[in-house]
Design a protein around this motif. Structure first.
Motif, PDB file in Angstrom:
ATOM      1  N   PRO A  22       0.795  -1.239   0.000  1.00  0.00           N
ATOM      2  CA  PRO A  22       0.000   0.000   0.000  1.00  0.00           C
ATOM      3  C   PRO A  22       0.819   1.276   0.000  1.00  0.00           C
ATOM      4  N   ALA A  23       2.081   1.203   0.461  1.00  0.00           N
ATOM      5  CA  ALA A  23       2.899   2.423   0.503  1.00  0.00           C
ATOM      6  C   ALA A  23       3.933   2.462  -0.619  1.00  0.00           C
ATOM      7  N   LYS A 229      -3.950  -8.658  -6.719  1.00  0.00           N
ATOM      8  CA  LYS A 229      -5.022  -8.220  -7.621  1.00  0.00           C
ATOM      9  C   LYS A 229      -4.785  -6.869  -8.275  1.00  0.00           C
ATOM     10  N   ALA A 230      -3.921  -6.036  -7.661  1.00  0.00           N
ATOM     11  CA  ALA A 230      -3.734  -4.689  -8.221  1.00  0.00           C
ATOM     12  C   ALA A 230      -2.319  -4.193  -7.959  1.00  0.00           C
ATOM     13  N   ALA A 231      -1.858  -3.311  -8.829  1.00  0.00           N
ATOM     14  CA  ALA A 231      -0.510  -2.739  -8.734  1.00  0.00           C
ATOM     15  C   ALA A 231      -0.602  -1.292  -8.270  1.00  0.00           C
ATOM     16  N   PHE A 259      -5.515  15.620  -6.582  1.00  0.00           N
ATOM     17  CA  PHE A 259      -5.215  14.680  -7.671  1.00  0.00           C
ATOM     18  C   PHE A 259      -5.736  13.281  -7.339  1.00  0.00           C
ATOM     19  N   VAL A 260      -5.428  12.820  -6.123  1.00  0.00           N
ATOM     20  CA  VAL A 260      -5.841  11.473  -5.721  1.00  0.00           C
ATOM     21  C   VAL A 260      -7.362  11.363  -5.658  1.00  0.00           C
ATOM     22  N   SER A 261      -8.016  12.421  -5.134  1.00  0.00           N
ATOM     23  CA  SER A 261      -9.476  12.371  -5.002  1.00  0.00           C
ATOM     24  C   SER A 261     -10.165  12.329  -6.368  1.00  0.00           C
ATOM     25  N   PHE A 270      -4.179   0.624  -8.122  1.00  0.00           N
ATOM     26  CA  PHE A 270      -4.703   1.414  -7.018  1.00  0.00           C
ATOM     27  C   PHE A 270      -3.692   2.522  -6.732  1.00  0.00           C
ATOM     28  N   VAL A 271      -4.139   3.613  -6.125  1.00  0.00           N
ATOM     29  CA  VAL A 271      -3.240   4.708  -5.772  1.00  0.00           C
ATOM     30  C   VAL A 271      -2.664   4.433  -4.379  1.00  0.00           C
ATOM     31  N   CYS A 272      -1.361   4.444  -4.275  1.00  0.00           N
ATOM     32  CA  CYS A 272      -0.689   4.135  -3.001  1.00  0.00           C
ATOM     33  C   CYS A 272      -0.999   5.191  -1.946  1.00  0.00           C
ATOM     34  N   ASN A 273      -0.801   4.801  -0.693  1.00  0.00           N
ATOM     35  CA  ASN A 273      -0.972   5.728   0.423  1.00  0.00           C
ATOM     36  C   ASN A 273       0.041   6.873   0.297  1.00  0.00           C
TER      37      ASN A 273
END
Length: 529
Positions: A22-23, A229-231, A259-261, A270-273
Motif C-alpha cells: 500500500p505504501a 489483484k492490483a498494482a 489529484f488522488v481524489s 490502485f493509488v498508493c498511500n
C-alpha cells in the motif's frame, strides 16, 4: 532507484509481490512498466503471476512463466520452544519490535550464549557483518535474534525459525496502524529462511516460542496466499505540475490530495498511500522551492518517526532554497562527525539516524549533483559509521544494561526473564506493543506539528484533534518514556514547550480551528446562564 531512461539488455526485478504494497507498490509498478530493457526477469511469489501476465499483455509483451520448487524440505514442528534453555545452534528467533529484540538478546546472553542481532534500521553493512558472524562455523555465535528484515536480501545458515510472536504492527491501505496476525505471505517468507539450499542444514524447521501460537501458525502457513489483484501507482511530477498550472495557489499537499481524489484507476491498479509524501510536503511548505524540487524532496525515503532525520531534511531544503551547496564540511558540522562508539541504546539509535541522514544525502546527490557535491566523501564516512554501529550491535546487551541503569528509579521497564509467558503476560506484552506504537505516533505528531504550523493551507479538521497531544508534551509519563527510549531529547522537549507557550501567549490555543474555539465559548456561556 532504477533508471527508466537507461537502456539495458537484461533487467531483474525481485520480490515482485511487493507491487501490492500500500505504501511502496508504485516503485515495482514503475520498474515493471518503465524499465527500458530487452528482457526482464521477474522473481517472486506465484500469487503475482496472473497480475503481472495481465499487465504485460496490455503492453504487448511476450510472457513466459517458470515455476520453481523449494530444493530442501521445510517442517513445521509439533512443539513450541517454550524456554530459551531449549535453544540449539542454528536457531533464529524472529521478533516484530526492537524492544523484543533487546529483551530476547539480553536473556540469551544471560544464559551464557552469544547471539547475532539483525533488524530493519541497521545499516546494510552491519546486517551483513552480523549475518557473516552467525554463518561462520568457527564463530562461537550460534543464535540469531532478528526481525522480519531477514526475509529479504540476506543469505543465512538457519536450522530452525522460532516465531517469538505471530502478531505484527502494520499499516493498512488508509495509513492507519493495526496490530494483527502475520499474513500467510509474511509467514512463508520468514519461515522459508530455514534450511535454505546451499546452507549447512539439509532441511529447515519452524516453530513458535509459545505453545498457544503454534496452532495458529500452522493454520496461517497452510492457507493459500491470496492472489495479487492490483498494482500500486503514485502521481508523477509531470501530473502534479499540470494540476499546479490550473491551481497556482494550492500547496503541494493540497495538489496531491486533489489529484488522488479525482483519480480514476481500473481494477488492475490502485493509488498508493500518500501520507508520508504529504507529511514532508507540509513540513517544507514554508521553504521557497520550485515545484519539481519540492516534489523530489517529498519523495525522499525516510522514516518520519525519526525526528533527527526529518529535521535534517528541513535543513537540506532550506540550504538548497538559498542555492548554497550542501558540502561535506556542512554535513559534518550538522551531524557532529566524527562520532564515538555508543555507550547506551539511545546513542545507538542516534547513530542509526545519522546513518540514515548520510543515506538521505547520497539519495539527493543522485538528483541534485551540483547542490550535493560531496557524495564520495559522504560514502566514505558512512562506511566508518557503519563500523562504529557494528561495535554497538556486538555489545548490545551492555548497551541495554547501561540504558536501564541510567534510567530514573521506578521508570525503567521491567524485562521478564522467564519463558514461557502465561496467557495474561502475553496479553500484557501485546498491550505494551500497542502502547509503544502510540508513543511513537505521538512523537511523529510533535514533529509533524512543527512543520504544519507554518503551512498556510493546513486543514483544521486534521489538526484540531492533536491539540491535546502536543500540549501534553513536557510533563507526564509519555514524555518520560520517549526520553528513556531516546526518541525525544531534552532540547526537543524544551523547544516544544517554548513553542506551545508562544502560541498560548499569542492567543493561538494549539492547532484547533475557530469553530472549535467558538463552540467552546458557546458552551461556556451556556454554563454561565
Amino acid at each position: 532507484m532504477c533508471s527508466t531512461n537507461t537502456p539495458y539488455e537484461v533487467a531483474v526485478i525481485d520480490e515482485i509481490q511487493m507491487i501490492r504494497d500500500p505504501a511502496r507498490g508504485w516503485a515495482w509498478t514503475r520498474a515493471l512498466l518503465g524499465l527500458c530493457a530487452e528482457e526482464i526477469h521477474v522473481c517472486g511469489e506465484p500469487a503475482a503471476i496472473d497480475l503481472v501476465t495481465e499487465l504485460m499483455y496490455t503492453t504487448g509483451e511476450e510472457v513466459e512463466v517458470r515455476n520453481y520448487e523449494r530444493l530442501t524440505p521445510l517442517t513445521v514442528l509439533d512443539y513450541a520452544l517454550e524456554s530459551l534453555d531449549n535453544l540449539r545452534p542454528g536457531d533464529c528467533i524472529v521478533c516484530f519490535s526492537k524492544n523484543d529484540i533487546y529483551s530476547v538478546s539480553r536473556q540469551i546472553e544471560a544464559r551464557g550464549l552469544e547471539c547475532a542481532v539483525i533488524y530493519g534500521s541497521l545499516p546494510p553493512g552491519t546486517k551483513l557483518e552480523q549475518a557473516k558472524k552467525f554463518n561462520d562455523p568457527d564463530d562461537p555465535c550460534k543464535i540469531l535474534v532478528a526481525t522480519d528484515a531477514i526475509g529479504m536480501g540476506l543469505n543465512l545458515c538457519i536450522r530452525r525459525i522460532i516465531f517469538n510472536s505471530i502478531v505484527k504492527p502494520t499499516v493498512n491501505e488508509k495509513g492507519e496502524k493495526e496490530i494483527d496476525s502475520i499474513t500467510t505471505s509474511q509467514a512463508l517468507q520468514i519461515a522459508g529462511r530455514a534450511g535454505r539450499f546451499g546452507s549447512s542444514f539439509k532441511q529447515g524447521e519452524v516453530t513458535t516460542m509459545h505453545r498457544d501460537d503454534l496452532v495458529q501458525l500452522k493454520e496461517i502457513l497452510s492457507d493459500a496466499v491470496p492472489p495479487v489483484k492490483a498494482a500500486g501507482l503514485h502521481p508523477t511530477p509531470e501530473q502534479i505540475e499540470m494540476f499546479a498550472y490550473h491551481l497556482p495557489d494550492a500547496t503541494l499537499s493540497n495538489l496531491i490530495d486533489i489529484f488522488v481524489s479525482l483519480s480514476q484507476v481500473d481494477g488492475m491498479y490502485f493509488v498508493c498511500n500518500i501520507d508520508d509524501f504529504k507529511f514532508l510536503a507540509d513540513m517544507i511548505q514554508h521553504i521557497p522551492l520550485n515545484l519539481r524540487s519540492r516534489y523530489v524532496f517529498c519523495t525522499a525515503p525516510l522514516n518520519r518517526k525519526e525526528p533527527f532525520v526529518c529535521t535534517t531534511l528541513l535543513k537540506f531544503a532550506r540550504q538548497f532554497s538559498r542555492n548554497e551547496p550542501l558540502t561535506f564540511n556542512w554535513l559534518c558540522r550538522h551531524t557532529k562527525w566524527p562520532l564515538a562508539a555508543p555507550k547506551n541504546i539511545k546513542e545507538l539509535v542516534h547513530l542509526e539516524a545519522v546513518h540514515d541522514v548520510f543515506d538521505l544525502y547520497l539519495w539527493l546527490s543522485y538528483r541534485f549533483m551540483d547542490m550535493f557535491p560531496d557524495a564520495v566523501l559522504v560514502r566514505d564516512i558512512q562506511k566508518k559509521l557503519d563500523d562504529i554501529i557494528q561495535i554497538g550491535v556486538c555489545n548490545i546487551t551492555k548497551l541495554i544494561r547501561a540504558s536501564q541503569s541510567a534510567a530514573a528509579p521506578g521508570t525503567a521497564e521491567a524485562v521478564s526473564e522467564d519463558f514461557p509467558l502465561s496467557g495474561t503476560q502475553k496479553d500484557a506484552r501485546v498491550a505494551s506493543d500497542h502502547h509503544g506504537a502510540a508513543s511513537t505516533e505521538a512523537l511523529s505528531i510533535a514533529v509533524e506539528a512543527a512543520g504544519l504550523r507554518r503551512a498556510k493551507n493546513s486543514r483544521p479538521s486534521r489538526l484540531g484533534s492533536r491539540q491535546e497531544d502536543v500540549k501534553s508534551y513536557g510533563r507526564g509519563s509519555l514524555a518520560n518514556r520517549l526520553l528513556r527510549e531516546g526518541l525525544l531529547t531534552q532540547e526537543m522537549l524544551r523547544q516544544l514547550e517554548s513553542e506551545w507557550q508562544d502560541q498560548h501567549r499569542n492567543g493561538r490555543y494549539g492547532f484547533g480551528s475557530k469553530r472549535d474555539d467558538q463552540h467552546g465559548s458557546k458552551e461556556t456561556r451556556k454554563k454561565r446562564k
